[in-house]
Design a protein around this motif. Structure first.
Motif, PDB file in Angstrom:
ATOM      1  N   GLU A  73       0.855  -1.187   0.000  1.00 12.17           N
ATOM      2  CA  GLU A  73       0.000   0.000   0.000  1.00 12.17           C
ATOM      3  C   GLU A  73       0.889   1.234   0.000  1.00 12.17           C
ATOM      4  O   GLU A  73       1.787   1.360   0.832  1.00 12.17           O
ATOM      5  N   ILE A  74       0.618   2.111  -0.954  1.00 13.23           N
ATOM      6  CA  ILE A  74       1.441   3.309  -1.089  1.00 13.23           C
ATOM      7  C   ILE A  74       0.655   4.538  -0.647  1.00 13.23           C
ATOM      8  O   ILE A  74      -0.571   4.533  -0.594  1.00 13.23           O
ATOM      9  N   ASN A  75       1.394   5.584  -0.320  1.00  9.56           N
ATOM     10  CA  ASN A  75       0.771   6.859   0.049  1.00  9.56           C
ATOM     11  C   ASN A  75       0.166   7.503  -1.193  1.00  9.56           C
ATOM     12  O   ASN A  75       0.658   7.305  -2.307  1.00  9.56           O
ATOM     13  N   ASN A  76      -0.896   8.264  -0.989  1.00  3.03           N
ATOM     14  CA  ASN A  76      -1.622   8.870  -2.115  1.00  3.03           C
ATOM     15  C   ASN A  76      -0.785   9.834  -2.950  1.00  3.03           C
ATOM     16  O   ASN A  76      -1.081  10.062  -4.115  1.00  3.03           O
ATOM     17  N   ASP A  77       0.263  10.397  -2.360  1.00  5.04           N
ATOM     18  CA  ASP A  77       1.077  11.358  -3.110  1.00  5.04           C
ATOM     19  C   ASP A  77       2.265  10.693  -3.828  1.00  5.04           C
ATOM     20  O   ASP A  77       3.104  11.366  -4.407  1.00  5.04           O
ATOM     21  N   CYS A  78       2.311   9.376  -3.801  1.00  5.35           N
ATOM     22  CA  CYS A  78       3.400   8.639  -4.458  1.00  5.35           C
ATOM     23  C   CYS A  78       3.226   8.725  -5.983  1.00  5.35           C
ATOM     24  O   CYS A  78       2.123   8.575  -6.496  1.00  5.35           O
ATOM     25  N   GLY A  79       4.294   8.945  -6.700  1.00  7.37           N
ATOM     26  CA  GLY A  79       4.243   9.003  -8.173  1.00  7.37           C
ATOM     27  C   GLY A  79       4.107   7.607  -8.755  1.00  7.37           C
ATOM     28  O   GLY A  79       5.096   6.869  -8.851  1.00  7.37           O
ATOM     29  N   VAL A  80       2.898   7.234  -9.139  1.00  7.14           N
ATOM     30  CA  VAL A  80       2.596   5.865  -9.567  1.00  7.14           C
ATOM     31  C   VAL A  80       3.360   5.481 -10.831  1.00  7.14           C
ATOM     32  O   VAL A  80       3.900   4.373 -10.926  1.00  7.14           O
ATOM     33  N   GLN A  81       3.438   6.374 -11.821  1.00  6.37           N
ATOM     34  CA  GLN A  81       4.124   6.044 -13.075  1.00  6.37           C
ATOM     35  C   GLN A  81       5.607   5.763 -12.845  1.00  6.37           C
ATOM     36  O   GLN A  81       6.163   4.807 -13.367  1.00  6.37           O
ATOM     37  N   ASP A  82       6.226   6.591 -12.024  1.00  3.50           N
ATOM     38  CA  ASP A  82       7.638   6.414 -11.687  1.00  3.50           C
ATOM     39  C   ASP A  82       7.846   5.092 -10.948  1.00  3.50           C
ATOM     40  O   ASP A  82       8.777   4.337 -11.239  1.00  3.50           O
ATOM     41  N   LEU A  83       6.943   4.812 -10.027  1.00  2.00           N
ATOM     42  CA  LEU A  83       7.012   3.577  -9.249  1.00  2.00           C
ATOM     43  C   LEU A  83       6.853   2.352 -10.152  1.00  2.00           C
ATOM     44  O   LEU A  83       7.583   1.365 -10.031  1.00  2.00           O
ATOM     45  N   LYS A  84       5.918   2.442 -11.083  1.00  2.75           N
ATOM     46  CA  LYS A  84       5.688   1.352 -12.033  1.00  2.75           C
ATOM     47  C   LYS A  84       6.965   1.080 -12.830  1.00  2.75           C
ATOM     48  O   LYS A  84       7.381  -0.069 -12.983  1.00  2.75           O
ATOM     49  N   GLU A  85       7.609   2.123 -13.319  1.00  2.00           N
ATOM     50  CA  GLU A  85       8.852   1.971 -14.094  1.00  2.00           C
ATOM     51  C   GLU A  85       9.947   1.336 -13.253  1.00  2.00           C
ATOM     52  O   GLU A  85      10.684   0.469 -13.725  1.00  2.00           O
ATOM     53  N   ARG A  86      10.062   1.755 -12.000  1.00  2.00           N
ATOM     54  CA  ARG A  86      11.090   1.197 -11.113  1.00  2.00           C
ATOM     55  C   ARG A  86      10.882  -0.301 -10.903  1.00  2.00           C
ATOM     56  O   ARG A  86      11.835  -1.073 -10.904  1.00  2.00           O
ATOM     57  N   LEU A  87       9.632  -0.709 -10.715  1.00  2.00           N
ATOM     58  CA  LEU A  87       9.337  -2.138 -10.523  1.00  2.00           C
ATOM     59  C   LEU A  87       9.637  -2.926 -11.798  1.00  2.00           C
ATOM     60  O   LEU A  87      10.253  -3.994 -11.748  1.00  2.00           O
ATOM     61  N   LEU A  88       9.232  -2.387 -12.943  1.00  2.00           N
ATOM     62  CA  LEU A  88       9.494  -3.057 -14.227  1.00  2.00           C
ATOM     63  C   LEU A  88      10.999  -3.207 -14.475  1.00  2.00           C
ATOM     64  O   LEU A  88      11.450  -4.213 -15.018  1.00  2.00           O
ATOM     65  N   ASN A  89      11.775  -2.216 -14.041  1.00  2.00           N
ATOM     66  CA  ASN A  89      13.232  -2.258 -14.221  1.00  2.00           C
ATOM     67  C   ASN A  89      13.931  -3.159 -13.212  1.00  2.00           C
ATOM     68  O   ASN A  89      15.143  -3.345 -13.286  1.00  2.00           O
ATOM     69  N   ASN A  90      13.171  -3.686 -12.258  1.00  2.00           N
ATOM     70  CA  ASN A  90      13.750  -4.554 -11.229  1.00  2.00           C
ATOM     71  C   ASN A  90      13.145  -5.957 -11.237  1.00  2.00           C
ATOM     72  O   ASN A  90      13.025  -6.606 -10.200  1.00  2.00           O
ATOM     73  N   GLY A  91      12.758  -6.420 -12.437  1.00  2.00           N
ATOM     74  CA  GLY A  91      12.365  -7.812 -12.591  1.00  2.00           C
ATOM     75  C   GLY A  91      10.894  -8.135 -12.401  1.00  2.00           C
ATOM     76  O   GLY A  91      10.502  -9.297 -12.483  1.00  2.00           O
ATOM     77  N   TRP A  92      10.065  -7.126 -12.164  1.00  2.00           N
ATOM     78  CA  TRP A  92       8.625  -7.374 -12.019  1.00  2.00           C
ATOM     79  C   TRP A  92       7.952  -7.217 -13.379  1.00  2.00           C
ATOM     80  O   TRP A  92       8.325  -6.353 -14.175  1.00  2.00           O
TER      81      TRP A  92
END
Length: 196
Positions: A73-92
């Motif tokens: 669960e992430i905070n509402n002010d978290c940058g979702v697109q940036d987070l998505k890219e980070r996960l994709l770049n780390n094997g998800w």
């Protein structure tokens, strides 16, 4: 050469990744803790409201698909697109994405073009809220008879839905909702305001 997962139809994916049920593996909790640390490093502690091991692998003794489910669960002010890219770049791998009325993104790790890897994870990425999965998990952890009943239900569905994940999930919904409602009555609003 095997097809890329992104090139496969849903039917091909269901053939490659059938419903497999196994006895509880005591290593699931350490798989979770290891992956939790990795996620904290990828996502950043300041973006995380709460992180939990959910699903059948979080219930000792419960027969389960050998897949560790994690609710992040992430905070509402978290940058979702940036987070998505980070996960994709780390094997998800991105499985599904919905942010119509509320954010629901599912990633997986451990799915290969040759089938399941040794360790398999599903990551449920959502905004902080009072999620049913937490109540259902807690209820099963405290009520072995109900957990055993759930295990029997899953075994009874396995053959019919071996290559139909959506059907398998749908067939369990009535049971899950019944005990989630009982859990909510018992536990009150346990997860409504508790960040950890």
């Amino acid at each position: 050469m095997a097809k890329e997962l992104s090139e496969m139809s849903l039917e091909e994916l269901w053939q490659l990744f059938p419903i497999i049920l196994k006895e509880h593996n005591p290593e699931y909790s350490s798989w979770y803790l290891e992956e939790k640390e990795s996620l904290i490093n990828i996502v950043g502690k300041n973006n995380i409201a709460r992180i939990n091991h959910i699903g059948s692998t979080s219930v000792k003794g419960l027969i389960a698909k050998p897949t560790v489910d994690i609710l992040l669960e992430i905070n509402n002010d978290c940058g979702v697109q940036d987070l998505k890219e980070r996960l994709l770049n780390n094997g998800w791998l991105l499985m599904s994405y919905s942010d119509d009325s509320e954010l629901r993104i599912v990633f997986n790790k451990g799915y290969t073009e040759y089938g399941f890897a040794e360790k398999v994870f599903h990551l449920h990425l959502r905004y902080f809220n009072d999620w049913n999965e937490l109540y259902f998990r807690d209820y099963l952890q405290l009520n072995k008879e109900v957990a055993d009943e759930y295990g029997k239900l899953k075994l009874s569905l396995k053959d019919k839905y071996e290559h139909n994940r959506d059907g398998y999930t749908e067939a369990k919904t009535e049971f899950i909702m019944k005990y989630t409602e009982i859990a909510r009555e018992k536990f009150g609003e346990k997860y409504k305001g508790e960040k950890r």
